[in-house]
Design a protein around this motif. Structure first.
Motif, PDB file in Angstrom:
ATOM      1  N   LEU A  90       3.256 -29.405-108.203  1.00 28.43           N
ATOM      2  CA  LEU A  90       2.466 -30.479-107.601  1.00 28.43           C
ATOM      3  C   LEU A  90       2.517 -31.659-108.564  1.00 28.43           C
ATOM      4  CD1 LEU A  90      -0.863 -28.579-106.803  1.00 28.43           C
ATOM      5  CD2 LEU A  90       0.997 -29.064-105.207  1.00 28.43           C
ATOM      6  N   PHE A  92       0.552 -35.130-109.680  1.00 29.82           N
ATOM      7  CA  PHE A  92      -0.632 -35.980-109.570  1.00 29.82           C
ATOM      8  C   PHE A  92      -0.278 -37.351-110.134  1.00 29.82           C
ATOM      9  CE2 PHE A  92      -2.269 -31.714-109.334  1.00 29.82           C
ATOM     10  CZ  PHE A  92      -3.229 -31.804-108.338  1.00 29.82           C
ATOM     11  N   MET A  95      -2.364 -39.303-112.645  1.00 33.07           N
ATOM     12  CA  MET A  95      -2.530 -38.807-114.007  1.00 33.07           C
ATOM     13  C   MET A  95      -1.307 -39.119-114.870  1.00 33.07           C
ATOM     14  SD  MET A  95      -5.408 -37.362-113.522  1.00 33.07           S
ATOM     15  CE  MET A  95      -5.585 -36.657-115.150  1.00 33.07           C
TER      16      MET A  95
ATOM     17  N   GLY B  50      -8.917 -35.805-115.094  1.00 32.20           N
ATOM     18  CA  GLY B  50      -8.145 -34.588-114.892  1.00 32.20           C
ATOM     19  C   GLY B  50      -8.893 -33.299-115.159  1.00 32.20           C
ATOM     20  N   ILE B  53      -8.187 -30.701-112.427  1.00 33.16           N
ATOM     21  CA  ILE B  53      -6.838 -30.124-112.495  1.00 33.16           C
ATOM     22  C   ILE B  53      -6.783 -29.046-113.577  1.00 33.16           C
ATOM     23  CG2 ILE B  53      -4.415 -30.589-113.006  1.00 33.16           C
ATOM     24  CD1 ILE B  53      -4.824 -33.437-112.035  1.00 33.16           C
ATOM     25  N   GLN B  54      -7.306 -29.392-114.761  1.00 32.17           N
ATOM     26  CA  GLN B  54      -7.227 -28.449-115.879  1.00 32.17           C
ATOM     27  C   GLN B  54      -8.098 -27.225-115.645  1.00 32.17           C
ATOM     28  OE1 GLN B  54      -7.196 -30.027-119.922  1.00 32.17           O
ATOM     29  NE2 GLN B  54      -7.052 -32.065-119.045  1.00 32.17           N
ATOM     30  N   ALA B  56      -8.843 -25.966-112.771  1.00 34.94           N
ATOM     31  CA  ALA B  56      -8.158 -25.175-111.754  1.00 34.94           C
ATOM     32  C   ALA B  56      -6.992 -24.408-112.365  1.00 34.94           C
ATOM     33  CB  ALA B  56      -7.676 -26.089-110.624  1.00 34.94           C
ATOM     34  N   GLU B  57      -6.276 -25.060-113.282  1.00 37.25           N
ATOM     35  CA  GLU B  57      -5.174 -24.385-113.978  1.00 37.25           C
ATOM     36  C   GLU B  57      -5.702 -23.191-114.759  1.00 37.25           C
ATOM     37  OE1 GLU B  57      -3.248 -27.736-116.191  1.00 37.25           O
ATOM     38  OE2 GLU B  57      -1.519 -26.399-115.989  1.00 37.25           O
ATOM     39  N   ALA B  60      -6.659 -20.386-112.521  1.00 32.10           N
ATOM     40  CA  ALA B  60      -5.461 -19.759-111.950  1.00 32.10           C
ATOM     41  C   ALA B  60      -4.796 -18.838-112.969  1.00 32.10           C
ATOM     42  CB  ALA B  60      -4.484 -20.829-111.484  1.00 32.10           C
ATOM     43  N   ARG B  61      -4.758 -19.279-114.232  1.00 29.51           N
ATOM     44  CA  ARG B  61      -4.098 -18.458-115.259  1.00 29.51           C
ATOM     45  C   ARG B  61      -4.887 -17.184-115.574  1.00 29.51           C
ATOM     46  NH1 ARG B  61      -0.118 -21.568-115.655  1.00 29.51           N
ATOM     47  NH2 ARG B  61      -0.228 -23.768-116.252  1.00 29.51           N
ATOM     48  N   LYS B  75      -8.428 -33.126-106.430  1.00 30.63           N
ATOM     49  CA  LYS B  75      -7.303 -32.670-107.262  1.00 30.63           C
ATOM     50  C   LYS B  75      -7.422 -31.181-107.531  1.00 30.63           C
ATOM     51  CE  LYS B  75      -6.724 -37.052-109.750  1.00 30.63           C
ATOM     52  NZ  LYS B  75      -8.011 -37.546-110.243  1.00 30.63           N
ATOM     53  N   ARG B  78      -6.329 -29.177-104.527  1.00 33.19           N
ATOM     54  CA  ARG B  78      -4.869 -29.068-104.357  1.00 33.19           C
ATOM     55  C   ARG B  78      -4.292 -27.987-105.260  1.00 33.19           C
ATOM     56  NH1 ARG B  78      -1.642 -34.383-105.346  1.00 33.19           N
ATOM     57  NH2 ARG B  78       0.177 -33.025-105.165  1.00 33.19           N
ATOM     58  N   VAL B  79      -4.747 -27.975-106.531  1.00 36.68           N
ATOM     59  CA  VAL B  79      -4.209 -27.003-107.488  1.00 36.68           C
ATOM     60  C   VAL B  79      -4.621 -25.580-107.102  1.00 36.68           C
ATOM     61  CG1 VAL B  79      -4.171 -26.265-109.907  1.00 36.68           C
ATOM     62  CG2 VAL B  79      -4.184 -28.701-109.357  1.00 36.68           C
ATOM     63  N   ALA B  83      -2.270 -22.441-106.029  1.00 33.96           N
ATOM     64  CA  ALA B  83      -2.292 -21.175-106.767  1.00 33.96           C
ATOM     65  C   ALA B  83      -2.766 -20.019-105.889  1.00 33.96           C
ATOM     66  CB  ALA B  83      -3.195 -21.313-107.988  1.00 33.96           C
TER      67      ALA B  83
END
Lengths: 282, 120
Positions: A90, A92, A95, B50, B53-54, B56-57, B60-61, B75, B78-79, B83
Protein backbone atom coordinates in the motif's frame (compact mmCIF):
# COMPACT_ATOMS: atom_id res chain seq x y z
CA UNK A 1 24.03 37.71 1.63
CA UNK A 2 21.25 35.38 2.71
CA UNK A 3 19.48 36.40 5.90
CA UNK A 4 16.80 34.34 7.65
CA UNK A 5 14.20 35.82 9.99
CA UNK A 6 13.10 33.11 12.42
CA UNK A 7 11.63 32.67 15.89
CA UNK A 8 10.75 29.91 18.28
CA UNK A 9 7.35 31.24 19.21
CA UNK A 10 4.83 32.01 16.48
CA UNK A 11 3.29 35.44 16.09
CA UNK A 12 6.30 37.37 17.37
CA UNK A 13 6.72 39.47 14.22
CA UNK A 14 8.88 37.56 11.73
CA UNK A 15 6.89 38.81 8.77
CA UNK A 16 6.72 42.36 10.15
CA UNK A 17 10.52 42.43 10.39
CA UNK A 18 11.02 40.68 7.02
CA UNK A 19 8.80 42.91 4.90
CA UNK A 20 9.87 46.20 6.48
CA UNK A 21 13.52 45.25 6.27
CA UNK A 22 13.07 44.36 2.61
CA UNK A 23 11.40 47.72 1.91
CA UNK A 24 14.19 49.88 3.42
CA UNK A 25 16.99 47.73 2.05
CA UNK A 26 18.08 50.44 -0.35
CA UNK A 27 18.67 48.11 -3.28
CA UNK A 28 16.97 45.27 -5.10
CA UNK A 29 16.23 42.48 -2.67
CA UNK A 30 14.66 39.04 -2.84
CA UNK A 31 12.16 38.17 -0.15
CA UNK A 32 11.33 34.47 0.17
CA UNK A 33 8.27 33.46 2.14
CA UNK A 34 9.33 30.04 3.42
CA UNK A 35 6.36 29.71 5.77
CA UNK A 36 4.70 27.62 3.07
CA UNK A 37 1.99 26.28 5.39
CA UNK A 38 0.64 29.77 5.94
CA UNK A 39 2.45 32.33 3.80
CA UNK A 40 1.54 35.95 4.52
CA UNK A 41 4.30 38.21 3.18
CA UNK A 42 2.18 38.75 0.03
CA UNK A 43 -0.40 40.58 2.18
CA UNK A 44 2.21 43.33 2.70
CA UNK A 45 4.10 43.14 -0.58
CA UNK A 46 1.28 43.46 -3.09
CA UNK A 47 2.23 43.53 -6.72
CA UNK A 48 2.09 41.89 -10.08
CA UNK A 49 2.47 38.14 -10.22
CA UNK A 50 5.12 37.52 -12.84
CA UNK A 51 5.37 33.78 -12.47
CA UNK A 52 3.51 30.87 -10.90
CA UNK A 53 4.62 27.27 -11.09
CA UNK A 54 3.55 24.00 -9.53
CA UNK A 55 5.98 21.96 -7.42
CA UNK A 56 5.86 18.17 -7.21
CA UNK A 57 7.64 15.40 -5.37
CA UNK A 58 8.26 11.91 -6.74
CA UNK A 59 6.22 9.18 -5.09
CA UNK A 60 6.21 5.43 -5.72
CA UNK A 61 3.82 3.60 -8.03
CA UNK A 62 3.75 -0.20 -7.95
CA UNK A 63 3.70 -2.55 -10.91
CA UNK A 64 1.68 -5.37 -9.30
CA UNK A 65 2.64 -7.87 -12.00
CA UNK A 66 6.31 -7.59 -11.03
CA UNK A 67 5.87 -7.32 -7.24
CA UNK A 68 6.37 -10.57 -5.32
CA UNK A 69 5.51 -9.01 -1.94
CA UNK A 70 9.01 -9.35 -0.47
CA UNK A 71 8.49 -6.23 1.66
CA UNK A 72 11.96 -4.70 1.12
CA UNK A 73 10.36 -1.33 0.29
CA UNK A 74 8.27 -1.40 3.44
CA UNK A 75 11.27 -2.22 5.65
CA UNK A 76 13.30 0.55 4.03
CA UNK A 77 10.79 3.38 4.45
CA UNK A 78 11.35 5.23 7.75
CA UNK A 79 8.10 7.15 7.27
CA UNK A 80 5.84 4.14 6.75
CA UNK A 81 4.68 5.56 3.44
CA UNK A 82 4.81 2.14 1.79
CA UNK A 83 3.47 -0.91 3.65
CA UNK A 84 3.61 -4.53 2.59
CA UNK A 85 2.25 -7.66 4.23
CA UNK A 86 3.43 -10.20 1.73
CA UNK A 87 1.28 -8.76 -1.01
CA UNK A 88 1.43 -5.73 -3.30
CA UNK A 89 2.32 -2.82 -0.98
CA UNK A 90 0.00 0.00 0.00
CA UNK A 91 1.30 3.50 -0.72
CA UNK A 92 0.42 6.41 1.56
CA UNK A 93 1.27 9.33 -0.69
CA UNK A 94 0.78 11.91 2.07
CA UNK A 95 3.49 10.27 4.20
CA UNK A 96 6.06 10.05 1.37
CA UNK A 97 9.10 12.36 1.54
CA UNK A 98 9.98 11.55 -2.07
CA UNK A 99 13.44 10.10 -1.36
CA UNK A 100 13.10 7.37 -3.99
CA UNK A 101 14.64 4.72 -1.69
CA UNK A 102 11.84 2.19 -2.14
CA UNK A 103 12.38 2.14 -5.90
CA UNK A 104 16.12 1.65 -5.40
CA UNK A 105 15.83 -1.26 -2.97
CA UNK A 106 13.12 -3.12 -4.89
CA UNK A 107 14.80 -6.31 -6.19
CA UNK A 108 12.07 -6.87 -8.79
CA UNK A 109 12.18 -3.40 -10.28
CA UNK A 110 8.46 -3.18 -9.56
CA UNK A 111 8.48 0.43 -8.35
CA UNK A 112 8.66 3.48 -10.54
CA UNK A 113 8.10 7.08 -9.50
CA UNK A 114 5.33 9.44 -10.45
CA UNK A 115 4.83 13.16 -9.76
CA UNK A 116 2.61 14.27 -6.92
CA UNK A 117 1.86 17.98 -6.77
CA UNK A 118 2.46 19.50 -3.31
CA UNK A 119 2.11 23.24 -3.87
CA UNK A 120 2.97 26.30 -5.93
CA UNK A 121 5.65 28.97 -6.03
CA UNK A 122 4.54 32.46 -6.95
CA UNK A 123 6.84 35.34 -7.87
CA UNK A 124 5.56 38.87 -7.24
CA UNK A 125 7.31 42.14 -8.04
CA UNK A 126 6.81 45.30 -6.01
CA UNK A 127 9.35 48.15 -6.27
CA UNK A 128 12.74 46.97 -5.05
CA UNK A 129 11.29 43.70 -3.73
CA UNK A 130 10.97 40.42 -5.62
CA UNK A 131 8.77 38.25 -3.44
CA UNK A 132 9.01 34.49 -4.00
CA UNK A 133 6.35 32.75 -2.01
CA UNK A 134 5.66 29.04 -1.56
CA UNK A 135 2.15 27.83 -0.88
CA UNK A 136 1.52 24.25 0.17
CA UNK A 137 -1.65 22.67 -1.24
CA UNK A 138 -4.46 22.01 1.21
CA UNK A 139 -4.09 18.58 2.79
CA UNK A 140 -0.35 18.32 2.13
CA UNK A 141 1.74 17.89 5.29
CA UNK A 142 5.22 17.88 3.76
CA UNK A 143 6.63 21.42 3.89
CA UNK A 144 10.42 20.84 3.48
CA UNK A 145 10.41 19.76 -0.20
CA UNK A 146 8.46 22.92 -1.12
CA UNK A 147 10.74 25.10 1.03
CA UNK A 148 13.76 23.61 -0.77
CA UNK A 149 12.10 24.43 -4.09
CA UNK A 150 11.49 28.03 -2.95
CA UNK A 151 15.13 28.35 -1.86
CA UNK A 152 16.34 26.97 -5.20
CA UNK A 153 14.96 30.19 -6.75
CA UNK A 154 17.50 32.34 -4.89
CA UNK A 155 19.33 34.36 -7.53
CA UNK A 156 23.02 34.79 -6.88
CA UNK A 157 24.42 38.24 -6.13
CA UNK A 158 21.12 39.69 -4.87
CA UNK A 159 20.61 40.16 -1.11
CA UNK A 160 18.01 37.68 0.09
CA UNK A 161 15.71 37.68 3.12
CA UNK A 162 14.01 34.44 4.13
CA UNK A 163 10.83 34.68 6.21
CA UNK A 164 10.96 31.38 8.13
CA UNK A 165 8.11 29.35 9.60
CA UNK A 166 7.80 29.45 13.42
CA UNK A 167 9.18 26.75 15.68
CA UNK A 168 12.38 24.70 15.57
CA UNK A 169 11.35 21.65 13.53
CA UNK A 170 12.17 20.40 10.01
CA UNK A 171 10.58 23.29 8.05
CA UNK A 172 12.61 25.83 10.04
CA UNK A 173 15.86 23.86 9.76
CA UNK A 174 15.27 23.50 6.00
CA UNK A 175 14.79 27.26 5.76
CA UNK A 176 17.78 28.47 7.79
CA UNK A 177 20.31 25.84 6.74
CA UNK A 178 22.91 27.40 4.46
CA UNK A 179 22.03 31.01 5.34
CA UNK A 180 24.73 33.51 6.33
CA UNK A 181 22.95 35.00 9.33
CA UNK A 182 19.77 34.50 11.33
CA UNK A 183 17.68 37.11 13.13
CA UNK A 184 15.50 35.65 15.91
CA UNK A 185 12.39 37.70 16.65
CA UNK A 186 10.88 37.36 20.11
CA UNK A 187 8.68 39.17 22.58
CA UNK A 188 9.82 40.08 26.09
CA UNK A 189 7.64 37.59 27.95
CA UNK A 190 8.35 34.25 29.68
CA UNK A 191 6.70 32.46 26.76
CA UNK A 192 8.79 34.42 24.27
CA UNK A 193 11.94 33.63 26.25
CA UNK A 194 11.19 29.93 26.48
CA UNK A 195 10.81 29.51 22.74
CA UNK A 196 13.71 31.89 22.03
CA UNK A 197 15.90 29.53 24.07
CA UNK A 198 14.87 26.61 21.84
CA UNK A 199 15.58 28.67 18.71
CA UNK A 200 19.01 29.76 20.04
CA UNK A 201 19.94 26.12 20.69
CA UNK A 202 18.90 25.27 17.13
CA UNK A 203 20.87 28.09 15.48
CA UNK A 204 23.96 27.36 17.61
CA UNK A 205 23.77 23.70 16.61
CA UNK A 206 23.77 24.75 12.96
CA UNK A 207 26.66 27.15 13.60
CA UNK A 208 25.05 30.20 12.00
CA UNK A 209 25.75 33.71 13.39
CA UNK A 210 22.63 35.27 14.88
CA UNK A 211 21.16 38.15 16.83
CA UNK A 212 17.84 38.96 18.48
CA UNK A 213 15.05 41.44 17.74
CA UNK A 214 12.62 42.17 20.56
CA UNK A 215 9.17 43.06 19.28
CA UNK A 216 6.47 44.72 21.40
CA UNK A 217 9.13 46.04 23.76
CA UNK A 218 7.49 47.45 26.88
CA UNK A 219 5.21 44.52 27.62
CA UNK A 220 6.22 41.61 29.83
CA UNK A 221 9.42 41.77 31.84
CA UNK A 222 13.23 41.95 31.54
CA UNK A 223 13.75 38.21 31.15
CA UNK A 224 14.72 38.30 27.45
CA UNK A 225 17.13 41.22 27.98
CA UNK A 226 18.79 39.41 30.87
CA UNK A 227 19.02 36.21 28.88
CA UNK A 228 20.66 37.91 25.88
CA UNK A 229 23.15 39.64 28.14
CA UNK A 230 24.00 36.43 29.99
CA UNK A 231 24.35 34.47 26.75
CA UNK A 232 26.24 37.31 25.01
CA UNK A 233 23.70 37.44 22.20
CA UNK A 234 23.62 40.73 20.29
CA UNK A 235 20.31 42.58 20.68
CA UNK A 236 19.84 44.12 17.23
CA UNK A 237 16.58 46.04 17.58
CA UNK A 238 13.69 46.73 19.91
CA UNK A 239 10.35 47.56 18.30
CA UNK A 240 8.10 49.34 20.80
CA UNK A 241 4.65 48.03 21.68
CA UNK A 242 2.82 50.68 19.65
CA UNK A 243 -0.87 50.26 18.85
CA UNK A 244 -0.36 52.09 15.53
CA UNK A 245 2.01 49.32 14.41
CA UNK A 246 -0.68 46.72 15.09
CA UNK A 247 -3.21 48.82 13.19
CA UNK A 248 -0.89 49.17 10.18
CA UNK A 249 -0.23 45.43 10.26
CA UNK A 250 -3.94 44.61 10.40
CA UNK A 251 -4.47 46.70 7.24
CA UNK A 252 -1.59 45.01 5.42
CA UNK A 253 0.51 48.20 5.41
CA UNK A 254 4.24 48.42 5.89
CA UNK A 255 5.25 50.22 9.10
CA UNK A 256 8.03 52.07 7.28
CA UNK A 257 5.49 53.43 4.76
CA UNK A 258 2.76 54.64 7.13
CA UNK A 259 4.86 55.43 10.23
CA UNK A 260 8.01 57.00 8.76
CA UNK A 261 9.47 57.58 12.22
CA UNK A 262 10.20 53.84 12.30
CA UNK A 263 12.22 53.83 9.06
CA UNK A 264 15.38 54.53 11.02
CA UNK A 265 14.74 51.50 13.25
CA UNK A 266 14.89 49.14 10.29
CA UNK A 267 17.77 50.96 8.56
CA UNK A 268 19.65 50.63 11.82
CA UNK A 269 18.83 46.92 11.91
CA UNK A 270 20.34 46.46 8.45
CA UNK A 271 23.62 48.08 9.50
CA UNK A 272 23.75 46.01 12.68
CA UNK A 273 23.17 42.83 10.66
CA UNK A 274 25.95 43.84 8.25
CA UNK A 275 28.31 44.55 11.15
CA UNK A 276 27.55 41.22 12.76
CA UNK A 277 28.16 39.48 9.45
CA UNK A 278 31.49 41.24 8.90
CA UNK A 279 32.54 40.51 12.46
CA UNK A 280 31.93 36.78 11.99
CA UNK A 281 33.59 36.73 8.61
CA UNK A 282 36.79 38.38 9.79
CA UNK B 1 -7.52 -16.52 17.78
CA UNK B 2 -5.61 -13.38 18.82
CA UNK B 3 -7.53 -10.19 19.54
CA UNK B 4 -5.87 -6.81 20.09
CA UNK B 5 -7.46 -4.12 22.30
CA UNK B 6 -6.38 -0.48 22.55
CA UNK B 7 -5.84 0.38 26.21
CA UNK B 8 -4.01 2.55 28.71
CA UNK B 9 -3.66 -0.22 31.30
CA UNK B 10 -2.17 -3.64 31.87
CA UNK B 11 -5.03 -6.11 32.36
CA UNK B 12 -8.63 -6.90 31.46
CA UNK B 13 -10.03 -4.41 34.01
CA UNK B 14 -8.17 -1.55 32.28
CA UNK B 15 -10.02 1.11 30.28
CA UNK B 16 -10.48 0.50 26.57
CA UNK B 17 -8.77 3.45 24.85
CA UNK B 18 -11.12 5.03 22.33
CA UNK B 19 -8.15 5.86 20.06
CA UNK B 20 -6.42 3.21 17.99
CA UNK B 21 -3.35 4.86 16.42
CA UNK B 22 -2.47 6.85 19.51
CA UNK B 23 -3.42 4.29 22.14
CA UNK B 24 -0.70 4.02 24.82
CA UNK B 25 -0.73 0.21 24.74
CA UNK B 26 -2.25 -2.83 23.09
CA UNK B 27 -3.50 -5.80 25.07
CA UNK B 28 -3.31 -8.88 22.87
CA UNK B 29 -5.66 -11.60 24.08
CA UNK B 30 -5.22 -15.18 22.91
CA UNK B 31 -8.57 -16.95 23.12
CA UNK B 32 -6.99 -20.38 22.54
CA UNK B 33 -5.26 -20.43 25.91
CA UNK B 34 -7.08 -17.48 27.53
CA UNK B 35 -3.85 -15.59 28.15
CA UNK B 36 -2.78 -12.09 27.16
CA UNK B 37 0.26 -9.93 26.71
CA UNK B 38 0.55 -6.12 26.80
CA UNK B 39 2.57 -4.28 24.15
CA UNK B 40 3.74 -0.68 24.49
CA UNK B 41 2.69 1.84 21.80
CA UNK B 42 4.17 5.03 23.34
CA UNK B 43 6.27 5.76 20.28
CA UNK B 44 3.20 6.10 18.08
CA UNK B 45 1.23 7.93 20.74
CA UNK B 46 3.65 10.83 20.26
CA UNK B 47 4.22 10.51 16.50
CA UNK B 48 3.59 13.69 14.51
CA UNK B 49 2.08 11.77 11.63
CA UNK B 50 1.42 8.20 10.65
CA UNK B 51 0.49 6.90 14.11
CA UNK B 52 -2.38 4.88 12.68
CA UNK B 53 -0.20 3.27 10.00
CA UNK B 54 2.52 2.28 12.45
CA UNK B 55 0.08 1.03 15.07
CA UNK B 56 -1.66 -1.06 12.42
CA UNK B 57 1.70 -2.44 11.28
CA UNK B 58 2.61 -3.35 14.86
CA UNK B 59 -0.70 -5.07 15.45
CA UNK B 60 -0.37 -6.97 12.16
CA UNK B 61 3.14 -8.17 13.02
CA UNK B 62 1.82 -9.58 16.30
CA UNK B 63 -0.30 -11.90 14.19
CA UNK B 64 -3.67 -10.79 15.51
CA UNK B 65 -6.89 -11.77 13.76
CA UNK B 66 -9.13 -9.04 15.14
CA UNK B 67 -8.84 -5.57 16.63
CA UNK B 68 -11.28 -4.09 19.13
CA UNK B 69 -11.01 -0.36 19.71
CA UNK B 70 -13.08 2.83 20.05
CA UNK B 71 -12.49 4.41 16.66
CA UNK B 72 -10.37 3.77 13.60
CA UNK B 73 -9.00 6.35 11.15
CA UNK B 74 -8.61 6.03 7.36
CA UNK B 75 -4.93 5.09 7.08
CA UNK B 76 -5.04 2.56 9.90
CA UNK B 77 -8.16 1.05 8.34
CA UNK B 78 -6.42 0.54 4.98
CA UNK B 79 -3.43 -1.18 6.60
CA UNK B 80 -5.52 -3.39 8.88
CA UNK B 81 -7.71 -4.38 5.97
CA UNK B 82 -4.68 -5.23 3.83
CA UNK B 83 -3.34 -7.35 6.69
CA UNK B 84 -6.66 -9.20 6.89
CA UNK B 85 -7.47 -8.02 10.42
CA UNK B 86 -11.14 -7.63 11.30
CA UNK B 87 -11.98 -4.36 13.06
CA UNK B 88 -14.66 -3.94 15.70
CA UNK B 89 -15.47 -0.60 17.32
CA UNK B 90 -17.24 -0.31 20.64
CA UNK B 91 -17.94 2.13 23.47
CA UNK B 92 -17.30 -0.56 26.10
CA UNK B 93 -15.56 1.09 29.09
CA UNK B 94 -13.04 -1.68 29.79
CA UNK B 95 -11.10 -4.29 27.85
CA UNK B 96 -12.90 -7.07 29.75
CA UNK B 97 -16.33 -5.64 28.93
CA UNK B 98 -15.34 -5.30 25.26
CA UNK B 99 -14.19 -8.92 25.25
CA UNK B 100 -17.49 -10.03 26.78
CA UNK B 101 -19.47 -8.15 24.13
CA UNK B 102 -17.29 -9.66 21.40
CA UNK B 103 -17.82 -13.18 22.74
CA UNK B 104 -21.55 -12.59 23.00
CA UNK B 105 -21.57 -11.60 19.34
CA UNK B 106 -22.73 -8.07 20.13
CA UNK B 107 -20.00 -6.33 18.13
CA UNK B 108 -20.36 -5.84 14.39
CA UNK B 109 -17.41 -5.66 12.08
CA UNK B 110 -16.51 -2.16 10.86
CA UNK B 111 -16.65 -1.87 7.08
CA UNK B 112 -15.09 1.60 6.88
CA UNK B 113 -13.06 4.02 9.00
CA UNK B 114 -15.33 6.00 11.34
CA UNK B 115 -13.14 9.04 12.13
CA UNK B 116 -10.65 11.19 10.19
CA UNK B 117 -6.95 11.37 11.13
CA UNK B 118 -5.88 13.41 14.18
CA UNK B 119 -9.45 13.45 15.51
CA UNK B 120 -8.65 13.12 19.22
Amino acid sequence: MILAIASGKGGTGKTTVSVNLARVFGSDVQLLDCDVEEPNAHLFVKGTTINEEAVSIRIPAIDASRCDGCGECSRFCEYHAIISFGATPLVFAEMCHGCGGCALVCPKNAIHEIDKRIGVIETIENGNITLITGRLDIGVAMAPPLIRAVKSRIGSGIPTILDAPPGTSCPVITTIRGTDIVVLVTEPTPFGLHDLGLAVDMVRELGIPFGVVINRAGIGDACVHNYCERERIPLLLEIPDDRRIAEAYSRGSLIVDVLPEYRGFFENLISKIMNLLNEKRS
Amino acid sequence: MKIAFSTSGNDLTSPLDSRFGRAPKFLVYDSDNESFEVVDNQQNMNAAQGAGIQSAENVARMGVNALITGHCGPKAFRVLQAAGIKIFTTDAPTVGEALERFRAGKLTEAKAHDVEGHWA
